[in-house]
Design an enzyme around this catalytic site. Sequence first.
Site, short mmCIF file in Angstrom:
data_model
loop_
_atom_site.label_atom_id
_atom_site.label_comp_id
_atom_site.label_asym_id
_atom_site.label_seq_id
_atom_site.Cartn_x
_atom_site.Cartn_y
_atom_site.Cartn_z
N GLY A 14 -20.03 0.95 27.02
CA GLY A 14 -20.64 1.70 25.91
C GLY A 14 -20.19 3.15 25.89
O GLY A 14 -20.99 4.05 25.66
N ALA A 17 -15.25 4.07 23.04
CA ALA A 17 -14.56 2.86 22.57
C ALA A 17 -15.57 1.74 22.29
O ALA A 17 -15.52 1.12 21.22
CB ALA A 17 -13.54 2.41 23.60
N SER A 41 -23.70 0.24 31.47
CA SER A 41 -24.50 0.59 32.63
C SER A 41 -24.73 2.09 32.67
O SER A 41 -23.77 2.87 32.69
CB SER A 41 -23.75 0.14 33.89
OG SER A 41 -24.32 0.76 35.01
N ALA A 52 -11.10 15.93 20.28
CA ALA A 52 -10.26 16.27 19.13
C ALA A 52 -9.67 14.99 18.56
O ALA A 52 -9.37 14.05 19.29
CB ALA A 52 -9.14 17.21 19.56
N LYS A 80 -10.59 20.30 11.83
CA LYS A 80 -9.34 20.55 12.56
C LYS A 80 -8.18 20.34 11.60
O LYS A 80 -8.07 19.28 10.98
CB LYS A 80 -9.24 19.56 13.73
CG LYS A 80 -7.93 19.62 14.47
CD LYS A 80 -7.87 18.61 15.60
CE LYS A 80 -6.48 18.54 16.19
NZ LYS A 80 -6.30 17.43 17.13
N PRO A 98 0.88 21.19 11.99
CA PRO A 98 -0.17 21.08 10.96
C PRO A 98 -0.36 19.63 10.52
O PRO A 98 0.55 18.81 10.64
CB PRO A 98 0.44 21.88 9.81
CG PRO A 98 1.92 21.65 9.93
CD PRO A 98 2.22 21.45 11.40
N THR A 347 -4.81 11.35 20.45
CA THR A 347 -4.56 10.04 19.86
C THR A 347 -5.44 8.89 20.39
O THR A 347 -5.41 7.80 19.83
CB THR A 347 -3.08 9.64 20.09
OG1 THR A 347 -2.69 9.99 21.42
CG2 THR A 347 -2.18 10.35 19.11
#
Length: 503
Positions: A14, A17, A41, A52, A80, A98, A347
């Site tokens: 938990g 993801a 857990s 980010a 951002k 950018p 990412t």
Amino acid sequence: MTDLKIRNIVIVGGGTAGWMVAAGMAKLLRDDDIKICLVESDAIATVGVGEATIPHILYYNRLLGLDEDEFMRRTHATFKTGIEFVNWGRKGQSYIHPFGPYGANMEGLHFHHFWMRYDHMGKAPPLDNYSLMIQAARIGKFQRPDTRQPNSPLSAIAYAFQFDAALYARYLREIAEKGGVKRTEGKIVRVSQHAETGHVQSVSLESGEVIPGDLFVDCSGFRGLLIEQTLQSGFEDWSAYLPCDRAVARGCERVGPPLPYTRATAKSAGWQWRIPLQSRTGNGHVYCSEFMSDDAALESLNRDLDGAPISEPNFLRFKAGVRKKPWNKNVVSIGLSSGFLEPLESTSIHLVQTAVARLMTNFPDKLFNQPDIDYYNRRTQLEYEQIRDFIVLHYHATQRDDSPFWNYCRTMEIPKTLLERLQIYQENGRLYRHDNELFNEVSWLAVLHGQNINPKRYHPIADILPEAELESRMRRMEANVATSLDLMPLHQAFIERHCKSRD
Ligand code: FAD
């Protein structure tokens, strides 16, 4: 006929993801016949330093039906518009990668070829003058895109968020539970497999409770409880290309208004992130243990904090690479259990999102058709490789020779795919986006140009425009950016008006 339908899905873990998967599945699999259970857990901490993101997260949030302003308030988020890279090409230099475009493409060619021609004519201002997102970031301005003006740079504004990942997971937990996901608290101590197929049949908790499932999603983090500890799916190690293997994270008080960009500052054996949230600033030092000790890494982090520290240092260990079989039998690994690429381009959360989409596209029945699984694994591997190449570029395309770490990165062998791309660009400035990969030409250009990799020539078709015409168009584009910038509000003012967090 045998019933092949998947009816019980068990999500193990938990962290960010696990709850992203749970909320996504609850939304997409609206079927009373399918039960989704998430086991986590409280005794095992989440990583939760991911703060980010990149613009694609907007799609996930929309899919989940989140109101963006409410999401910002709940997660203490800021906007951002890119990442500032300090000291990467050379010490003392900085550039911004950018999210939005530079200028506009013309005559079927990327804008940068025309800018290069203009530069060859000795007339070009800095490339950054053509990027509204860079100019806005530098002076702390932000607004959402204005689609009423299709020809203005204001319509091409792209953005992501900087947020508290633990609060995001908590928010998604509410959504998932409302959507029918059942949460079970407890530590998994045993995994049972089918004697012949090796498929996972159930997980058992310390309490003795047994949770059976047809499909298991392993979101147990670096340990890969099912995908590795149980199924031994293997790991492709990329630490020769990405040698950083440690991080120390620590929050500090915010000083001044929150800036609408993340900063990544290269250091002697790695780099430091600075992520401004509404409530605090997130910081971390990613480093290579072969060249720097934990004590030295923490000392360097502490020295470069903007404000007073507000949390204890959190040390993390990792290895760059990807799971050889991210989907193995009836277990699909998502999140840190499926692989790790350091957060230089933010990412990881994105990779969770695309894994959910890919799993939905290839959603199995109880036969678990192997070609579907192979296809899923090939796409996952390709996605990781493409992002890996882009991150390796930041380390390799450097002129720094002031530490053994940078000497290693500058001279290391790089993946063939990256080498080819560099050779093409260095000759004639051509950039390609392969197979719909995550980072487009603008991203590659920002890093290459920002780290002083300059092509010998530009595309010959850029000569198609008469000189006066080129000059007039380039001036107009630069002026459009400047005019648009004047119209934008300050980031801080925008947050206060629309999405200020209450706590
Ligand atoms: P974890 O957070 O480790 O969660 C694992 C879960 O599994 C926990 O709930 C735990 O309780 C449970 N679990 C494990 N074992 C058991 C067991 N036996 N029984 C029951 N439950 C169990 N990503 C970004 O997108 N942007 C960033 O800026 C960013 N920065 C990062 C910086 C660093 C240094 C690192 C290491 C990662 C960063 N990431 C970032 C990645 C991001 O933090 C992770 O992708 C994200 O938090 C997902 O983690 P996870 O949920 O896979 O694993």
